[in-house]
Scaffold this motif. Sequence first.
Motif, PDB file in Angstrom:
ATOM      1  N   GLY A  37       0.926  -0.872   0.038  1.00  0.00           N
ATOM      2  CA  GLY A  37       0.326  -0.139  -0.162  1.00  0.00           C
ATOM      3  C   GLY A  37       0.736   1.886   0.507  1.00  0.00           C
ATOM      4  N   PHE A  38       1.681   1.393   0.970  1.00  0.00           N
ATOM      5  CA  PHE A  38       2.540   2.658   1.248  1.00  0.00           C
ATOM      6  C   PHE A  38       3.118   2.511  -0.605  1.00  0.00           C
ATOM      7  N   PRO A  66      -3.818  -4.341  -1.873  1.00  0.00           N
ATOM      8  CA  PRO A  66      -3.266  -2.658  -1.460  1.00  0.00           C
ATOM      9  C   PRO A  66      -4.165  -2.737  -1.675  1.00  0.00           C
ATOM     10  N   TYR A  67      -5.107  -1.763  -0.838  1.00  0.00           N
ATOM     11  CA  TYR A  67      -6.345  -1.500  -1.280  1.00  0.00           C
ATOM     12  C   TYR A  67      -5.967   0.036  -2.062  1.00  0.00           C
ATOM     13  N   LEU A  68      -5.302   0.574  -1.787  1.00  0.00           N
ATOM     14  CA  LEU A  68      -4.252   1.537  -2.296  1.00  0.00           C
ATOM     15  C   LEU A  68      -3.399   1.973  -3.722  1.00  0.00           C
ATOM     16  N   GLN A  69      -3.949   0.030  -4.096  1.00  0.00           N
ATOM     17  CA  GLN A  69      -3.112  -0.501  -5.352  1.00  0.00           C
ATOM     18  C   GLN A  69      -3.644  -0.541  -6.423  1.00  0.00           C
ATOM     19  N   SER A  70      -3.786   0.564  -7.902  1.00  0.00           N
ATOM     20  CA  SER A  70      -4.487   0.717  -8.627  1.00  0.00           C
ATOM     21  C   SER A  70      -4.314  -0.207 -10.096  1.00  0.00           C
ATOM     22  N   ASN A 105      -5.948  -5.559   1.802  1.00  0.00           N
ATOM     23  CA  ASN A 105      -5.408  -4.383   2.716  1.00  0.00           C
ATOM     24  C   ASN A 105      -5.244  -3.268   3.254  1.00  0.00           C
ATOM     25  N   PHE A 106      -5.313  -3.035   4.140  1.00  0.00           N
ATOM     26  CA  PHE A 106      -5.348  -1.246   4.392  1.00  0.00           C
ATOM     27  C   PHE A 106      -4.106  -1.229   4.929  1.00  0.00           C
ATOM     28  N   ALA A 107      -3.570  -1.607   5.351  1.00  0.00           N
ATOM     29  CA  ALA A 107      -2.102  -1.004   5.868  1.00  0.00           C
ATOM     30  C   ALA A 107      -1.146  -0.277   4.971  1.00  0.00           C
ATOM     31  N   THR A 108      -0.599   0.436   5.353  1.00  0.00           N
ATOM     32  CA  THR A 108       0.441   0.917   5.189  1.00  0.00           C
ATOM     33  C   THR A 108       1.467   0.830   6.232  1.00  0.00           C
ATOM     34  N   LEU A 109       3.444   1.132   5.647  1.00  0.00           N
ATOM     35  CA  LEU A 109       4.321   1.510   6.262  1.00  0.00           C
ATOM     36  C   LEU A 109       4.048   2.346   7.059  1.00  0.00           C
ATOM     37  N   ALA A 110       4.273   3.131   8.228  1.00  0.00           N
ATOM     38  CA  ALA A 110       4.173   3.877   9.137  1.00  0.00           C
ATOM     39  C   ALA A 110       2.961   4.368  10.035  1.00  0.00           C
ATOM     40  N   SER A 111       2.452   3.033   9.016  1.00  0.00           N
ATOM     41  CA  SER A 111       0.608   3.752  10.607  1.00  0.00           C
ATOM     42  C   SER A 111       0.763   4.241  11.377  1.00  0.00           C
ATOM     43  N   LYS A 146      12.651 -10.442  -5.620  1.00  0.00           N
ATOM     44  CA  LYS A 146      12.413  -8.452  -6.389  1.00  0.00           C
ATOM     45  C   LYS A 146      11.766  -8.009  -5.108  1.00  0.00           C
ATOM     46  N   PRO A 147      11.236  -6.402  -5.340  1.00  0.00           N
ATOM     47  CA  PRO A 147      11.233  -5.409  -4.018  1.00  0.00           C
ATOM     48  C   PRO A 147       9.677  -5.549  -4.866  1.00  0.00           C
ATOM     49  N   ALA A 148       8.340  -6.221  -3.305  1.00  0.00           N
ATOM     50  CA  ALA A 148       7.193  -6.471  -3.528  1.00  0.00           C
ATOM     51  C   ALA A 148       6.447  -5.689  -2.720  1.00  0.00           C
ATOM     52  N   GLY A 149       6.459  -4.128  -2.195  1.00  0.00           N
ATOM     53  CA  GLY A 149       6.190  -3.937  -1.293  1.00  0.00           C
ATOM     54  C   GLY A 149       6.467  -3.825  -0.120  1.00  0.00           C
TER      55      GLY A 149
END
Length: 382
Positions: free
Chosen positions: A47-48, A92-96, A106-112, A66-69
């Motif tokens: 998400g982040f 992730p909910y924020l992934q369009s 998944n509504f989680a984001t880094l640093a929430s 590889k990086p996978a968020g």
Amino acid sequence: MGSVLDRRIVFSLLFLIIVTLLSYNADSKCDFKAIFNFGDSNSDTGGFWAAFPAQSGPWGMTYFKKPAGRASDGRLIIDFLAESLGMPFLSPYLQSIGSDFRHGANFATLASTVLLPNTSLFVSGISPFSLAIQLNQMKHFKVKVDETHSSDQQALKILPSRDVFGKSLYTFYIGQNDFTSNLAAIGVDGVKQYLPQVISQIAGTIKEIYGIGGRTFLVLNLAPVGCYPSILTGYIHTASDLDKFGCLISVNKAVEYYNALLKKTLSKTRTEVKNATVIYLDTHKILFDLFQYPNSYGMKHGIKACCGHGGHPYNFDQKLFCGTSKVIRNSTVTAKACHDPHNYVSWDGIHMTEAANHRISTAILDGSLSDPPFTLSNLCAS
């Protein structure tokens, strides 16, 4: 005549057995149709980085290559839970682009944080996607699912059914940033003052989701952050402040205070949401054990980060995070990953390795961390 009758009886019995077996397989499908997760970087599946694209290696090196968020070298606890329930990894909910929400979101984001980030309690570097925002996203998601089922058949290819919300698992892995974000500035006693507010917000969120149909809730408690390399290097202390394993005593006692209050509050919440299941997961228990006795789990390093800079004992630099570079004494220095993350509990000084996440997930699934008892692995077919 008798032999013909005997054969008919045998065939009838075989038919009944086959039908019974087929019925068993159909009925033994997972009790849960989706997972909706609320959290921070410990359960953020992208998400982040969907909102702020910038992630590069060595993130994801173990499993995804590889990086996978994800803030890890591989899979997170939420990934292992989804796999165990026969579901794909949560989008992730924020992934369009590329998201599939048929099995949840998944509504989680880094640093929430749990509490709103614009409060004076917190320093900079906190995500705008607090638990209250994540809850609003969940409510909006449900509204859009209801509307879409009435108007847009094409969109249904990536959305769940209308009745999924009462058949879903709602997971919460959040609160760590509320605890750590201002620890260095106001100390343990200062942090403890607002922890009841954090817990009250989590309980309130459960009740709101219950109000829109949610019935099964898993809440992971707070990790022993006094063993984290990031805290050990950022919190001023002396040798007498450490236990025999090298963890900060006062910080971990404050964590225990938080977890005891969370457990008590969830017990009360359980009486307020009828016909619902509210589970407290003591992930702190096994993670503390991992930090103290890594060898017992086939690992080598407890409080030393795999990916970082600085070497012994923590391999963590507050100004040089995993994967980044800076110039020191006219030379460019990079915080690199170790070659054997499976031997480490801590990935980058803040988050766990896939190996640690896997061990925690196994304990969650077998029910050994649940209060009240709740064996997740028994709810789905193998």
